[in-house]
Design a protein around this motif. Structure first.
Motif, PDB file in Angstrom:
ATOM      1  N   VAL A 123      -3.200  22.934 -13.559  1.00 41.32           N
ATOM      2  CA  VAL A 123      -2.146  23.032 -14.562  1.00 41.32           C
ATOM      3  C   VAL A 123      -2.710  22.574 -15.904  1.00 41.32           C
ATOM      4  O   VAL A 123      -3.282  21.485 -16.017  1.00 41.32           O
ATOM      5  N   THR A 124      -2.556  23.412 -16.910  1.00 40.94           N
ATOM      6  CA  THR A 124      -3.129  23.141 -18.214  1.00 40.94           C
ATOM      7  C   THR A 124      -2.138  23.574 -19.288  1.00 40.94           C
ATOM      8  O   THR A 124      -1.197  24.325 -19.023  1.00 40.94           O
ATOM      9  N   ARG A 125      -2.355  23.107 -20.518  1.00 43.30           N
ATOM     10  CA  ARG A 125      -1.414  23.406 -21.597  1.00 43.30           C
ATOM     11  C   ARG A 125      -2.136  24.137 -22.733  1.00 43.30           C
ATOM     12  O   ARG A 125      -3.287  23.804 -23.060  1.00 43.30           O
ATOM     13  N   ALA A 126      -1.458  25.111 -23.300  1.00 48.84           N
ATOM     14  CA  ALA A 126      -2.002  25.820 -24.462  1.00 48.84           C
ATOM     15  C   ALA A 126      -1.943  24.909 -25.679  1.00 48.84           C
ATOM     16  O   ALA A 126      -0.879  24.389 -26.032  1.00 48.84           O
ATOM     17  N   VAL A 142      -6.953  26.112 -24.146  1.00 46.65           N
ATOM     18  CA  VAL A 142      -6.187  25.220 -23.282  1.00 46.65           C
ATOM     19  C   VAL A 142      -6.914  23.884 -23.151  1.00 46.65           C
ATOM     20  O   VAL A 142      -8.087  23.768 -23.504  1.00 46.65           O
ATOM     21  N   ASP A 143      -6.215  22.889 -22.629  1.00 45.80           N
ATOM     22  CA  ASP A 143      -6.826  21.551 -22.537  1.00 45.80           C
ATOM     23  C   ASP A 143      -7.658  21.353 -21.279  1.00 45.80           C
ATOM     24  O   ASP A 143      -8.251  20.291 -21.088  1.00 45.80           O
ATOM     25  N   ALA A 144      -7.728  22.354 -20.411  1.00 49.02           N
ATOM     26  CA  ALA A 144      -8.687  22.350 -19.303  1.00 49.02           C
ATOM     27  C   ALA A 144      -9.929  23.123 -19.731  1.00 49.02           C
ATOM     28  O   ALA A 144      -9.917  23.833 -20.745  1.00 49.02           O
ATOM     29  N   CYS A 145     -10.983  22.982 -18.950  1.00 48.27           N
ATOM     30  CA  CYS A 145     -12.213  23.717 -19.237  1.00 48.27           C
ATOM     31  C   CYS A 145     -12.953  23.953 -17.928  1.00 48.27           C
ATOM     32  O   CYS A 145     -12.465  23.610 -16.858  1.00 48.27           O
ATOM     33  N   ALA A 146     -14.137  24.538 -18.033  1.00 49.84           N
ATOM     34  CA  ALA A 146     -14.908  24.839 -16.825  1.00 49.84           C
ATOM     35  C   ALA A 146     -15.252  23.584 -16.036  1.00 49.84           C
ATOM     36  O   ALA A 146     -15.527  23.667 -14.836  1.00 49.84           O
ATOM     37  N   CYS A 147     -15.232  22.414 -16.668  1.00 47.43           N
ATOM     38  CA  CYS A 147     -15.466  21.171 -15.931  1.00 47.43           C
ATOM     39  C   CYS A 147     -14.355  20.916 -14.918  1.00 47.43           C
ATOM     40  O   CYS A 147     -14.553  20.183 -13.948  1.00 47.43           O
ATOM     41  N   ASN A 148     -13.184  21.493 -15.139  1.00 45.10           N
ATOM     42  CA  ASN A 148     -12.070  21.357 -14.205  1.00 45.10           C
ATOM     43  C   ASN A 148     -12.057  22.471 -13.159  1.00 45.10           C
ATOM     44  O   ASN A 148     -11.544  22.278 -12.057  1.00 45.10           O
TER      45      ASN A 148
END
Length: 418
Positions: free
Chosen positions: A290-293, A306-312
């Protein structure tokens, strides 16, 4: 159409306590799926699922699956220790590794795990490492060549290349390994193999079973050893794309049963137990990232940051893998905007979607990235100093439990020597 197992209102309430990004898992879905798998192989009295810890190495998940009768498939020291701390020991652990340090064999032996040897050179290596050969032992088989499975009910061909894989022994080596292990004191033998990944076919497991069942019959004749189990490993896939069909685990179990009765039973081998090592099938559909724009960018393409990235979630960046995205609260809105959905890493492949048609995304919208329950958080890393996110469990009663806290800057600096 993929539907999240949590609603927008639920996620907004959760995000108020646990800031995005986070991974969340569905307890009800996991338990129901584990029970479907167990029922599909209930015809085999010795059947056991050894959950692939590498897929989701999270104690709360391992304990949940233990309650459903699953063991642990481990491949490293940390995974062995995690299994032990979750109360899984003895033959509840299958230790399948490669290029294995002696210390890890020693730990697996201390825990009483069933050890699966990846290479014939490990016969002597294991004996030297632990001072003996266990009475129960397994060897991994690699048939070489290319594995193909014609046109399936889904209308496509399953194909993989075992001959290019680093795992397992040749046909001649596994026969020699069984003979030598028997001479060194082993009394119960198992065969393990993995030929194809993420198959969307009810025919893959039965086809693999036929290969291994016939191998077992032939090896018994050649070596005289008592083969007591066959491990079909993993490979049963999930439909990452909404238009793809799901595997029918009941049909898969029935296909394996027919092969068992046609090949093993006539050979007097009806005492052979079957094992599986499913990670993706067991967990992937029951996890969301779950991530946010937080940003939008209008240049040669339209970008949503978004606040996620490939590290997630590494799979899209690493493999170009598809993960479906739901814009929460806009499930029924037209998908009339084309976006690249990107993270904040200093790498151009840090994208969860490329040229994806989605509803109009506004800043602050929550996005659910589907099918991240396996090989999601587990493959996380700290490039650019990004911190690994929290993991949450949506309980059957609707409550939410924190099962791994998010990393902090203090965690990131903890191993540094200044």
């Amino acid at each position: 159409m993929k539907t999240p197992f949590v609603t927008k209102d639920q996620l907004e309430a959760i995000a108020a306590r646990y800031p995005t990004p986070f991974h969340i898992y569905d307890e009800r879905g996991i338990r129901e799926n584990a029970r479907r798998l167990k029922a599909a192989f209930a015809w085999n009295p010795g059947y056991r699922e050894y959950f692939a810890v590498k897929a989701t190495p999270t104690p709360a998940i391992l304990k949940l699956l233990k309650e459903e009768g699953c063991g642990c498939d481990c491949s490293s020291e940390a995974e062995l220790l995690m299994a032990e701390k979750c109360g899984v020991t003895g033959e509840g652990i299958m230790f399948s590794s490669n290029n294995t340090p002696a210390g890890e064999f020693q730990l697996a032996h201390r825990l009483g795990a069933v050890i699966n040897l990846d290479d014939i050179t490990l016969v002597d290596y294991l004996a030297e490492a632990i001072g003996t050969i266990p009475e129960k032992i397994c060897c991994r088989y690699n048939p070489g060549g290319v594995f193909t499975l014609g046109e399936t009910r889904e209308g496509f061909q399953v194909m993989d290349n075992p001959g290019d894989a680093k795992y397992g022994m040749t046909r001649a080596q596994i026969a020699e390994a069984f003979t030598r292990l028997s001479e060194m004191g082993a009394k119960e033998f198992g065969i393990h193999a993995f030929l194809a990944s993420n198959t969307l076919s009810n025919d893959y497991y039965p086809a693999l079973a036929r290969i291994l069942f016939q191998l077992a019959v032939d090896l018994k004749k050649e070596t005289g050893v008592h083969i007591t189990f066959i491990n079909l490993s993993g490979g049963i896939g999930i439909p990452y794309r909404p238009e793809q069909p799901e595997n029918d685990i009941a049909a898969i179990g029935e296909g394996v049963r027919r092969a068992y009765e046609e090949i093993l039973v006539p050979a007097g081998m009806d005492d052979v137990a079957l094992y599986t090592e499913l990670g993706r099938f067991m967990l992937a559909p029951y996890g969301h990232l779950v991530t946010r724009a937080i940003h939008e960018k209008h240049i040669y393409k339209e970008y949503i940051g978004v606040d996620a990235c490939a590290c997630n979630l590494m799979r899209p960046a690493m493999y170009g893998a598809y993960h479906h995205i739901t814009v929460c609260g806009k499930e029924n809105a037209p998908c009339d905007h084309k976006y690249d959905v990107a993270g904040g890493l200093c790498e151009n492949n840090d994208k969860f979607a490329v040229d994806r048609m989605l509803p109009k995304i506004d800043m602050g919208d929550l996005l659910v990235i589907h099918d991240t329950g396996a090989h999601g958080h587990a493959m996380g890393y700290n490039y650019n100093g990004k911190l690994r996110s929290a993991e949450l469990l949506l309980k059957e009663d609707g409550s939410v439990e924190l099962i791994r806290r998010a990393e902090t800057i203090e965690d990131y600096f903890a191993t540094l020597v200044w």
